[in-house]
Design a protein around this motif. Structure first.
Motif, short mmCIF file in Angstrom:
data_model
loop_
_atom_site.label_atom_id
_atom_site.label_comp_id
_atom_site.label_asym_id
_atom_site.label_seq_id
_atom_site.Cartn_x
_atom_site.Cartn_y
_atom_site.Cartn_z
N ARG A 230 10.13 -12.09 0.39
CA ARG A 230 10.23 -10.78 1.78
C ARG A 230 10.20 -9.70 1.00
NH1 ARG A 230 14.77 -7.96 3.44
NH2 ARG A 230 15.57 -8.22 5.32
N GLU A 231 10.72 -9.15 0.31
CA GLU A 231 10.39 -7.80 -0.11
C GLU A 231 8.95 -7.47 -0.04
OE1 GLU A 231 12.35 -6.80 -4.06
OE2 GLU A 231 14.04 -7.27 -3.07
N HIS A 232 8.06 -8.02 -0.74
CA HIS A 232 6.67 -8.31 -1.01
C HIS A 232 6.61 -8.25 0.74
CE1 HIS A 232 2.93 -8.67 -2.07
NE2 HIS A 232 2.35 -9.80 -1.35
N TRP A 233 6.41 -9.01 1.56
CA TRP A 233 6.05 -9.65 2.95
C TRP A 233 6.13 -7.83 3.52
CZ3 TRP A 233 2.43 -11.36 6.27
CH2 TRP A 233 2.58 -11.34 7.40
N LEU A 234 7.78 -7.27 3.47
CA LEU A 234 8.11 -6.14 3.79
C LEU A 234 7.34 -5.06 3.29
CD1 LEU A 234 11.99 -6.37 4.49
CD2 LEU A 234 9.98 -6.96 5.92
N SER A 235 6.54 -5.17 1.68
CA SER A 235 5.44 -3.63 1.46
C SER A 235 4.69 -4.05 2.22
CB SER A 235 5.43 -4.01 -0.35
OG SER A 235 5.05 -3.14 -0.33
N PHE A 236 3.93 -4.94 2.16
CA PHE A 236 3.02 -5.70 2.57
C PHE A 236 2.19 -4.83 4.07
CE2 PHE A 236 0.08 -7.99 5.47
CZ PHE A 236 -1.33 -7.53 4.01
N ALA A 237 3.82 -5.24 5.16
CA ALA A 237 4.14 -5.28 7.07
C ALA A 237 3.94 -3.42 6.37
CB ALA A 237 4.71 -6.44 7.79
N SER A 238 4.57 -3.12 6.03
CA SER A 238 4.45 -1.26 6.36
C SER A 238 3.20 -1.07 6.03
CB SER A 238 5.31 -0.96 4.89
OG SER A 238 5.15 0.07 5.12
N ALA A 239 3.11 -1.30 4.70
CA ALA A 239 1.14 -0.70 3.74
C ALA A 239 0.21 -0.59 5.21
CB ALA A 239 0.86 -1.41 2.46
N VAL A 240 0.28 -2.51 5.77
CA VAL A 240 -0.82 -2.06 6.70
C VAL A 240 -0.35 -1.41 7.89
CG1 VAL A 240 -1.34 -4.22 8.38
CG2 VAL A 240 -1.22 -4.95 6.35
N THR A 241 0.94 -1.72 8.38
CA THR A 241 1.45 0.05 9.76
C THR A 241 0.69 0.67 9.30
OG1 THR A 241 3.11 -1.59 10.48
CG2 THR A 241 3.26 0.30 11.04
N SER A 242 0.73 1.07 8.45
CA SER A 242 0.26 2.79 7.87
C SER A 242 -1.14 2.98 7.87
CB SER A 242 0.82 3.22 6.49
OG SER A 242 2.08 3.25 6.32
N VAL A 243 -1.88 2.42 7.95
CA VAL A 243 -2.80 1.87 7.74
C VAL A 243 -3.47 1.72 9.84
CG1 VAL A 243 -5.34 1.31 7.95
CG2 VAL A 243 -3.32 1.15 5.39
N LEU A 244 -2.80 1.16 10.04
CA LEU A 244 -3.30 0.75 11.70
C LEU A 244 -2.55 2.46 12.68
CD1 LEU A 244 -2.24 -2.56 12.56
CD2 LEU A 244 -4.38 -1.70 12.30
N ASN A 245 -1.72 3.40 11.79
CA ASN A 245 -1.08 3.93 12.54
C ASN A 245 -1.90 5.35 12.49
OD1 ASN A 245 0.70 2.86 14.56
ND2 ASN A 245 2.19 3.06 13.17
N MET A 246 -2.62 5.48 11.16
CA MET A 246 -3.27 6.51 10.58
C MET A 246 -4.42 7.37 11.44
SD MET A 246 -6.72 5.37 8.30
CE MET A 246 -7.78 3.87 8.69
N GLU A 247 -4.56 8.86 11.79
CA GLU A 247 -5.02 9.59 12.28
C GLU A 247 -6.28 9.44 12.40
OE1 GLU A 247 -3.19 12.01 14.92
OE2 GLU A 247 -1.13 10.40 14.78
#
Length: 110
Positions: A93-110
């Motif tokens: 669960r911790e690994h998944w949430l960290s991974f999802a956060s990292a992917v979200t950061s990349v998807l939201n980059m400007e």
């Protein structure tokens, strides 16, 4: 690329099953139903994926099974988390949430 996708999906399936079992002992049909309901039918588990995953998790010692009677009055195998399964659920669960956060950061980059 397909190998990476399959590994990610397999790991995700394991996480979903472990999470579904964290609240109650369930048989296969109820695991699939619970995941479908909670995800608003965006996630559906087919028997061809669910039961091999359950056997894999049982082989790893993360879940155990016992025969019982379902609400429909039929014989069914009920699965539950083991202590090792609870530890694995928290780690994944911790690994998944960290991974999802990292992917979200990349998807939201400007």
């Amino acid at each position: 690329m397909d190998k990476v996708r399959n590994e990610l999906l397999q790991g995700t399936l394991d996480l979903l099953i472990l999470r579904a079992l964290s609240g109650a002992d369930l048989h296969g049909w109820d695991i699939a139903k619970r995941i479908a309901i909670v995800s608003n039918d965006r996630l559906s588990l087919k028997q061809g994926s669910l039961y091999p995953a359950l056997h894999r998790l049982e082989g790893r010692g993360w879940i155990e099974a016992e025969w019982g009677i379902s609400d429909a009055g039929r014989s069914a195998k009920f699965y539950r988390l083991t202590r090792a399964g609870r530890k694995e659920l928290e780690a994944e669960r911790e690994h998944w949430l960290s991974f999802a956060s990292a992917v979200t950061s990349v998807l939201n980059m400007e």
